[in-house]
Design an enzyme around this catalytic site. Structure first.
Site, PDB file in Angstrom:
ATOM      1  N   HIS A  36      -4.386   4.383   6.847  1.00 38.51           N
ATOM      2  CA  HIS A  36      -3.193   3.967   6.092  1.00 38.51           C
ATOM      3  C   HIS A  36      -1.930   4.448   6.801  1.00 38.51           C
ATOM      4  O   HIS A  36      -1.847   5.597   7.223  1.00 38.51           O
ATOM      5  CB  HIS A  36      -3.223   4.557   4.681  1.00 38.51           C
ATOM      6  CG  HIS A  36      -4.412   4.130   3.872  1.00 38.51           C
ATOM      7  ND1 HIS A  36      -4.381   3.022   3.051  1.00 38.51           N
ATOM      8  CD2 HIS A  36      -5.655   4.645   3.779  1.00 38.51           C
ATOM      9  CE1 HIS A  36      -5.574   2.884   2.477  1.00 38.51           C
ATOM     10  NE2 HIS A  36      -6.366   3.851   2.902  1.00 38.51           N
ATOM     11  N   ASP A  93       0.838  -1.205   0.000  1.00 36.52           N
ATOM     12  CA  ASP A  93       0.000   0.000   0.000  1.00 36.52           C
ATOM     13  C   ASP A  93       0.876   1.259   0.000  1.00 36.52           C
ATOM     14  O   ASP A  93       1.785   1.385   0.812  1.00 36.52           O
ATOM     15  CB  ASP A  93      -0.867  -0.061   1.276  1.00 36.52           C
ATOM     16  CG  ASP A  93      -1.762   1.158   1.476  1.00 36.52           C
ATOM     17  OD1 ASP A  93      -1.903   1.959   0.530  1.00 36.52           O
ATOM     18  OD2 ASP A  93      -2.334   1.284   2.580  1.00 36.52           O
TER      19      ASP A  93
END
Lengths: 550, 550
Positions: free
Chosen positions: B363, B190
């Protein structure tokens, strides 16, 4: 005091002062349309209030040269009766030069623009006007004081209190403080950055940051910023000169503003520094700075075209560094991000305000607004230049420095505040809102045209043509069907067949029911076809029925 | 390793692993359209590569329940041959429950969804799959390890290293470190927050901040956040319970997710805390917390409707406080700002992440990505989930912790990376990009439909119908003219008159030139009318000519 226009903002683009039947207009700006305003070119304040009052307008005063304060001038003048009947326009020299350039493009050469120096007074009869030097992200910004029988109102325009401006002196603190001493009736203040605590950074801090960034680069440097931010342009040129790089101006507004500013002596560019795009190929990369439009991701701007490998003269390559010396205006984030990403894809490195302090806002922060209030000590305050949220926050600031809560007026566009010896209060609303510039037309947003376009863009359209005999109302030719913007690929033939049958059936039914009025038959056709399309496609395109009788 | 789809992002929505002719698909997500994608409902990755390979797919593994990882599942299954021929779907329980709810809505009840607990291994034959517990802004997130003859690949999915998660343990550091010890072939990571230095704040810091904000309010509290962020929902409920307020869930996805999570025991809600919208009028304002959808300014969400005074049950009034426990996704800023401003206008106070630390990203930041790289020590790295810029920045991070630069593959959607004993390299690109869901259709973005809609929305349209005699080609009825989305107000009558004359003239010219082909006459009509419209209006609407012969 009547704020007009601004898209989601109050009094950003235009404000009207009226006394004894006479009018002064402060600013005449435009907004740029949002994505929902399909096909619209510009958004103007709805100034229809002024239309019957053209002969009462003693002056239009422009605070500074940004589009949202100056850009509507040609449209205002056209709507108020054209160049020959235009009111006098006042402002500082750069503002007037930019206004002149704009009016020339609209063939309004006869309009009189008058340069005013801060400190000198314009006596109009009913009103006296004074411009006060201010600092902002464009040279020649000013506050505007309007004095009439009721007292003095001070329009801040856009401002910050930059203690170390790139050119000229800081704001005229003495003059502002004298308003406080002598008594200011009302302050109408910029609310743009009212959500930011503290003081805004000085524009002068940007130059050294740009120099540091430039000094680390070995390849070409492409800088983008607002073309009207001539302080920024100057600082880019200074850094380039110091690092022995040439500078190439790219993009129409960048070249235009640079030319105007050079002519007025506002930009100081040593001989031989500026080069043309065609000269770039003869220069090694480390000798090049390109200064480009496109900091907001505008579709047609030079930087966007470079990013999409669509620029006739400049092709981004590995080793290029693109410096965004600007922040995205809210709403432009996606376009800016997209531009940045395409630049990465093309091989460039990108540096933004997140990486280095290479941008400073032109609008003061909370402490500066408090400073303005404390200097000028107004009896009444009208927060302007902001959405509802910002006006409310500005009100809180004003109350926090001692203005009476009841004396702060968070108005709306079209909602006047009336002041007389007994006090101040909201008056009756006048027509307001926005108007659209759409090609060569100016119109109201409620226009059916825009609604239709939205509907067309959402679901497309079907045109259905039935030709019937004048006598018996029966179809005399195969129905014609045209569709646009309706995806139905695989089933197309079967659907068209079904629709033709439907048209025949509808026409037959109308004939059987002895309906001969064409409008009525069209209505039936419309409803039947729309119903069938919905059943087959689960979609509601616009259906346009045409019945021709022969 | 083949990343597919993601709008402006790489491998965000779907990635394909292939070995020995067999396939595992990681994630099947959607994107939401931008303003330019007029009339489009959803954007899917173009997975046409999989279409002929349906029988080779051993599994689809979903990392977590967010729309951009799960939302395309029904469309993928339909396109790959329907429910009966669907591959097996694997994921953790909440993810599978959300997938089930989605498949039910599309009447795909027969698809087999298999709950997998982290740590247990799924042996598919060619591939072995293992889910590793991860922390993210939704419960039951996981990393996915895929092992085949070539080695092990680890897909991080979305993750952060939250040291104090709201529920469950932190990430499985031991398992991740064992990959590093045993040798990981490739990490696919990611890249969302790769531009943020340091560590992301823990979700657990949000609860106390929410409590502090709630405790200061005397009126109603309306909180908006992502409906899938059940940790956030839990923390809002906890704060409400502590402050003796009832909680009302508003908005379809908020109610749906709450129900799913309650059934799975993920949400802990004391009896009597939840109330229905109709109960609110019987509660004093200081006893109410409303938890609403709409944190992104979505047009149909509950909060937006409240802001625009269009909600059937809740009317914003003075004293209400709206708490945005979310940040706008890039591109949504304008819609969010507009919502906030309307809430102010309606009398509410608004608190956002700028006022208090009431949001934490799901995130990880730079140091967390480095941590992932250092734990798992991959030979190869493929940055995913980001635009070009972010993939490049992720590459820099990987190199900074010791990964060889040549071993980092910044791929594009549709560009596979092939690994064998000799090494890794880019393979031949396969069809990729995006597909659109438009009503009930799925199609390619190049569709003429979308182009037409854009054109219609920019300039509107003219329909011109000429009826001519079959024998002599002369007009036998007055031409019909219809326009939509073309503003020309004042001149309308004169222009329509001129257009009718033009249609007659064009038809006459065609007859004189002995042209009888209807298509050819239509072409002439189109060009003549378009030319006249351009001369009169300086505008290029779509012109649709219809010639009917009777």
């Amino acid at each position: 005091m009547l704020p007009l226009g601004g898209l989601g903002e109050i009094g950003k683009n235009m404000t009207v002062v009226e006394y004894d039947g006479k009018i002064v207009v402060i600013d005449a700006g435009v907004r740029f349309p949002t994505a929902e305003q399909v096909g619209i070119d510009l958004v103007l304040p709805d100034f229809s209030y002024l239309k019957d009052r053209a002969q009462d307008i003693e002056a239009i005063v422009i605070t500074h040269g940004h589009e949202d304060h100056l850009g509507a001038l040609p449209y205002v003048i056209k709507q108020l009766g054209g160049a020959r009947r235009a009111p006098k326009i006042y402002g500082r020299p750069l503002t007037m030069a930019m206004g002149r350039s704009k009016l020339d493009e609209h063939r309004l050469r006869e309009v009189e623009l008058t340069d005013v120096q801060p400190g000198s007074e314009i006596n109009l009869g009913t009103f006296k006007i004074e411009l006060i030097h201010a600092t902002h992200s464009i040279p020649d910004a000013c506050n505007v004081a309007v004095t009439c029988g009721a007292g003095t109102m001070l329009f801040t325009g856009d401002y910050k209190f930059d203690q170390t401006p790139v050119d000229g002196p800081p704001a005229d603190f003495l003059r502002l403080a004298r308003f406080g001493k002598e008594g200011l009736l009302m302050l109408l203040g910029d609310s743009t950055n009212v959500d930011r605590p503290g003081w805004s950074p000085s524009e002068s801090l940007v130059g050294p940051a740009l120099y540091d960034v430039f000094a680390r680069q070995r390849g070409r440097i492409i800088v983008t910023s607002f073309a009207s931010n001539l302080h920024r342009v100057q600082q880019v040129i200074d850094a380039a000169v110091e690092l022995n790089r040439k500078v190439c101006m790219l993009g129409r507004s960048m070249r235009k503003n640079t030319n105007i500013a050079k002519a007025l002596g506002i930009l100081d560019i040593p001989e031989g520094v500026l080069v043309q795009p065609r000269d770039l190929e003869h220069l090694p990369d480390h000798r090049v700075v390109v200064m480009s439009t496109g900091s907001q991701g505008e579709p047609l701007a030079a930087l966007r075209r470079m990013a999409f490998r669509d620029h006739p003269q400049i092709r981004i390559h590995d080793g290029d560094t693109v410096v965004f010396s600007a922040t995205p205006i809210p709403g432009n984030e996606r376009a800016v991000n997209e531009t940045i990403d395409k630049l990465y894809q093309a091989g460039a490195n990108v540096i933004t305000h997140k990486d280095a302090p290479i941008h400073a806002s032109g609008h003061g922060y909370q402490e500066e607004m408090k400073m303005m209030l404390n200097l000028t000590k107004p009896k009444y305050v009208m927060p302007l230049h902001g959405d509802y949220q910002r006006l409310q926050l500005h009100k809180r600031l004003a109350v926090s420095v001692g203005v009476k809560e009841d004396n702060v007026f968070c108005a709306e566009n079209g909602l006047p505040v009336e002041i007389d010896a007994r006090g101040a209060r909201f008056g009756k609303p006048v027509p307001s809102g926005v108007m659209y510039v759409d090609g060569t037309d100016i119109g109201a947003p409620a226009d059916a045209a825009l609604r239709d376009r939205r509907s067309l863009s959402a679901d497309g359209l079907f045109v259905v043509v039935a030709t019937i005999g004048d006598d018996d109302g029966k179809t005399v030719a195969e129905p014609e069907l045209i569709f646009r913007g309706v995806p139905f690929k695989d089933e197309a033939d079967a659907l068209l067949e079904a629709l033709r049958d439907q048209v025949d059936a509808s026409v037959e039914r109308a004939a059987a029911d002895d309906i001969h009025d064409l409008d009525e038959i069209q209505r039936i056709l419309h409803d039947d076809v729309a119903q069938l399309v919905w059943e087959k496609l689960k979609r509601r395109p616009m259906v346009l029925p045409v019945v021709v009788a022969v």
